[in-house]
Design a protein around this motif. Structure first.
Motif, mmCIF file in Angstrom:
data_model
loop_
_atom_site.group_PDB
_atom_site.id
_atom_site.type_symbol
_atom_site.label_atom_id
_atom_site.label_comp_id
_atom_site.label_asym_id
_atom_site.label_seq_id
_atom_site.Cartn_x
_atom_site.Cartn_y
_atom_site.Cartn_z
ATOM 1 N N TYR A 72 0.840 -1.201 0.000
ATOM 2 C CA TYR A 72 0.000 0.000 0.000
ATOM 3 C C TYR A 72 0.875 1.250 0.000
ATOM 4 C CZ TYR A 72 -5.074 -0.485 0.632
ATOM 5 O OH TYR A 72 -6.419 -0.639 0.429
ATOM 6 N N ILE A 73 1.793 1.299 0.976
ATOM 7 C CA ILE A 73 2.654 2.465 1.131
ATOM 8 C C ILE A 73 3.557 2.632 -0.088
ATOM 9 C CG2 ILE A 73 4.515 3.455 2.527
ATOM 10 C CD1 ILE A 73 3.275 1.964 4.916
ATOM 11 N N SER A 74 4.128 1.539 -0.573
ATOM 12 C CA SER A 74 5.053 1.597 -1.706
ATOM 13 C C SER A 74 4.352 2.038 -2.984
ATOM 14 C CB SER A 74 5.704 0.228 -1.919
ATOM 15 O OG SER A 74 6.374 -0.193 -0.755
ATOM 16 N N ASN A 75 3.070 1.764 -3.093
ATOM 17 C CA ASN A 75 2.315 2.109 -4.292
ATOM 18 C C ASN A 75 1.941 3.583 -4.344
ATOM 19 O OD1 ASN A 75 0.699 1.677 -6.685
ATOM 20 N ND2 ASN A 75 -1.103 1.690 -5.371
ATOM 21 N N ILE A 76 1.656 4.186 -3.197
ATOM 22 C CA ILE A 76 1.073 5.534 -3.171
ATOM 23 C C ILE A 76 2.050 6.602 -2.691
ATOM 24 C CG2 ILE A 76 -0.691 6.939 -2.005
ATOM 25 C CD1 ILE A 76 -2.505 4.456 -2.143
ATOM 26 N N VAL A 77 2.785 6.320 -1.618
ATOM 27 C CA VAL A 77 3.573 7.369 -0.959
ATOM 28 C C VAL A 77 4.736 7.889 -1.795
ATOM 29 C CG1 VAL A 77 5.004 7.880 1.054
ATOM 30 C CG2 VAL A 77 2.852 6.651 1.336
ATOM 31 N N PRO A 78 5.563 7.033 -2.459
ATOM 32 C CA PRO A 78 6.718 7.577 -3.196
ATOM 33 C C PRO A 78 6.359 8.660 -4.211
ATOM 34 C CG PRO A 78 6.917 5.215 -2.992
ATOM 35 C CD PRO A 78 5.554 5.559 -2.489
ATOM 36 N N LYS A 79 5.308 8.450 -4.998
ATOM 37 C CA LYS A 79 4.905 9.451 -5.987
ATOM 38 C C LYS A 79 4.408 10.717 -5.313
ATOM 39 C CE LYS A 79 4.034 11.080 -10.063
ATOM 40 N NZ LYS A 79 5.151 11.545 -10.910
ATOM 41 N N MET A 80 3.668 10.559 -4.206
ATOM 42 C CA MET A 80 3.164 11.714 -3.469
ATOM 43 C C MET A 80 4.328 12.537 -2.915
ATOM 44 S SD MET A 80 0.527 11.699 -0.235
ATOM 45 C CE MET A 80 1.708 10.884 0.845
ATOM 46 N N VAL A 81 5.348 11.869 -2.375
ATOM 47 C CA VAL A 81 6.524 12.552 -1.828
ATOM 48 C C VAL A 81 7.303 13.243 -2.941
ATOM 49 C CG1 VAL A 81 8.758 12.179 -0.703
ATOM 50 C CG2 VAL A 81 6.712 11.046 0.180
ATOM 51 N N TYR A 82 7.492 12.552 -4.057
ATOM 52 C CA TYR A 82 8.231 13.123 -5.183
ATOM 53 C C TYR A 82 7.551 14.389 -5.700
ATOM 54 C CZ TYR A 82 10.263 13.602 -9.846
ATOM 55 O OH TYR A 82 10.874 14.095 -10.975
ATOM 56 N N ASN A 83 6.242 14.331 -5.880
ATOM 57 C CA ASN A 83 5.505 15.488 -6.391
ATOM 58 C C ASN A 83 5.604 16.682 -5.445
ATOM 59 O OD1 ASN A 83 4.786 13.967 -8.564
ATOM 60 N ND2 ASN A 83 2.599 13.906 -8.123
ATOM 61 N N PHE A 84 5.563 16.413 -4.128
ATOM 62 C CA PHE A 84 5.637 17.518 -3.165
ATOM 63 C C PHE A 84 7.033 18.127 -3.129
ATOM 64 C CE2 PHE A 84 6.378 19.306 1.056
ATOM 65 C CZ PHE A 84 5.294 20.159 1.184
ATOM 66 N N LEU A 85 8.064 17.295 -3.119
ATOM 67 C CA LEU A 85 9.440 17.797 -2.998
ATOM 68 C C LEU A 85 9.903 18.538 -4.243
ATOM 69 C CD1 LEU A 85 11.226 14.827 -1.189
ATOM 70 C CD2 LEU A 85 10.517 17.014 -0.201
ATOM 71 N N PHE A 86 9.491 18.082 -5.413
ATOM 72 C CA PHE A 86 9.979 18.666 -6.660
ATOM 73 C C PHE A 86 8.949 19.575 -7.337
ATOM 74 C CE2 PHE A 86 12.519 14.884 -5.966
ATOM 75 C CZ PHE A 86 13.808 15.367 -6.167
ATOM 76 N N GLY A 87 7.834 19.826 -6.653
ATOM 77 C CA GLY A 87 6.833 20.743 -7.187
ATOM 78 C C GLY A 87 6.130 20.242 -8.417
ATOM 79 N N SER A 88 6.194 18.930 -8.637
ATOM 80 C CA SER A 88 5.533 18.337 -9.803
ATOM 81 C C SER A 88 4.184 17.769 -9.380
ATOM 82 C CB SER A 88 6.402 17.231 -10.401
ATOM 83 O OG SER A 88 5.694 16.509 -11.378
ATOM 84 N N LYS A 89 3.207 17.858 -10.252
ATOM 85 C CA LYS A 89 1.891 17.302 -9.947
ATOM 86 C C LYS A 89 1.448 16.273 -10.975
ATOM 87 C CE LYS A 89 0.067 21.339 -7.453
ATOM 88 N NZ LYS A 89 -0.111 20.658 -6.176
ATOM 89 N N SER A 90 2.270 16.056 -11.981
ATOM 90 C CA SER A 90 1.856 15.175 -13.082
ATOM 91 C C SER A 90 2.152 13.709 -12.773
ATOM 92 C CB SER A 90 2.566 15.577 -14.374
ATOM 93 O OG SER A 90 3.953 15.326 -14.261
ATOM 94 N N ILE A 91 1.335 12.859 -13.362
ATOM 95 C CA ILE A 91 1.574 11.410 -13.345
ATOM 96 C C ILE A 91 1.177 10.904 -14.726
ATOM 97 C CG2 ILE A 91 -0.714 10.944 -12.347
ATOM 98 C CD1 ILE A 91 0.546 8.488 -10.984
ATOM 99 N N SER A 92 1.995 10.064 -15.305
ATOM 100 C CA SER A 92 1.741 9.596 -16.662
ATOM 101 C C SER A 92 0.464 8.774 -16.736
ATOM 102 C CB SER A 92 2.925 8.757 -17.167
ATOM 103 O OG SER A 92 3.004 7.540 -16.440
ATOM 104 N N PHE A 93 -0.067 8.667 -17.925
ATOM 105 C CA PHE A 93 -1.293 7.904 -18.138
ATOM 106 C C PHE A 93 -1.100 6.460 -17.705
ATOM 107 C CE2 PHE A 93 -4.379 5.620 -20.793
ATOM 108 C CZ PHE A 93 -5.517 6.374 -20.583
#
Length: 310
Positions: A72-93
């Motif tokens: 659960y954590i591995s699926n959701i948290v890494p992308k959420m952390v990356y987007n917050f730290l690098f100011g990115s909000k996009s996720i590929s299709f």
């Protein structure tokens, strides 16, 4: 009228944290919770593997629960952390589809696994003499594999549908991960038929397992009430209350989010409730099962002493 496109462009996740000091504080708090969840679940899995006293059906199922929480954590948290730290909000299709698929797979598998754990306690307390015969290793493996297979088939069908319907040009998802119900809010199609299918599937993976859990623990509580030994009653009540706490923390937000009509739902409430079953519950599970379980604490002492003696 708003334009739409059927091309596979990136989605935009609005995220969980506002761009402010409060958002930074919440981000740090979530990171601490995630670290506790990682440490707790990994420790639980290792402890169950190392201590032979925990090589029982109940603890095998508990190790599977910890494994699901880690995923659960591995699926959701890494992308959420990356987007917050690098100011990115996009996720590929494709990335959104993969995240949605694994989320649905884990969500369905965990509801079925909790029902299997309730059945295990039902047999252990109501039919203690038959327990070794009824709860065999092969049955535990079958229940676990069946949970994964059934939930993955359900997840594959929902994800395939969600990613093959036309969306508006604005593909902004008001969530912190690719929840398929939030994705469907972006389509210009009338999805009332699919909403009904979602309701039926949610009932299959939430209501029916919950009915099974309620029946199992109802019989368990009745059996505990009839026990002559006060020590046996205390141990049984402790085990059952632990399981019921986990079930309540996991099921209640899910039931509200997925059995509540989409027209009456709020994105903010959805995100807050989603925190429970994606981040908080994976942290609570190992804490609840370790602190309220004397067998786990004894096993922890044995393994610790063995490590220090080596």
């Amino acid at each position: 009228m708003e334009n739409y496109s059927e091309t596979s462009t990136d989605f935009i996740l609005l995220g969980l944290f506002p761009p402010s000091r409060i958002g930074l504080f919440l981000f740090i708090l979530i990171i601490l919770i995630v670290l506790m969840a990682l440490i707790g679940n990994i420790s639980m899995i290792i402890l169950i593997l190392l201590d032979t006293h925990l090589h029982t059906p109940m603890y095998f199922l508990l190790s599977q629960l910890s494994l699901m929480d880690l995923n659960y954590i591995s699926n959701i948290v890494p992308k959420m952390v990356y987007n917050f730290l690098f100011g990115s909000k996009s996720i590929s299709f494709i990335g959104c589809g993969v995240q949605s698929f694994f989320f649905l797979t884990l969500a369905g598998a965990e509801t079925l696994l909790l029902a299997s754990m309730a059945y295990d306690r039902y047999v252990a307390i109501c039919f203690p003499l038959h327990y070794p015969v009824r709860m065999t290793k092969s049955l535990c493996a079958l229940m676990t594999i069946g949970s994964w297979i059934m939930s993955s088939i359900n997840a594959c069908a929902h994800t395939a549908y969600a990613l093959h319907i036309p969306y508006y040009q604005s593909k902004t998802i008001d969530h912190f991960f690719c929840d398929f119900t939030a994705i469907l809010a972006l389509t210009h199609m009338d999805t009332w038929v699919y909403d009904y299918i979602v309701f039926v599937c949610s009932a299959l993976f939430l209501v029916f397992p919950f009915i099974g859990i309620t029946y199992s623990y109802g019989r368990v509580l009745l059996a505990i009430y009839c026990m002559p030994s006060s020590e046996g009653k205390k141990k049984a009540y402790s085990t059952c209350s632990t399981h019921l706490t986990v079930v309540t923390l996991y099921y209640a937000p899910f039931v509200y989010n997925y059995l509540h009509p989409r027209s009456f739902r709020s994105p903010t409430v959805d995100k807050v409730l989603a925190i429970f079953y994606t981040i908080l519950t994976p942290m609570f599970n190992p804490v609840i099962y370790s602190l309220r379980n004397k067998e786990v604490m004894r096993a922890l002492r044995r393994v610790t002493q063995r490590m220090f003696s080596l």
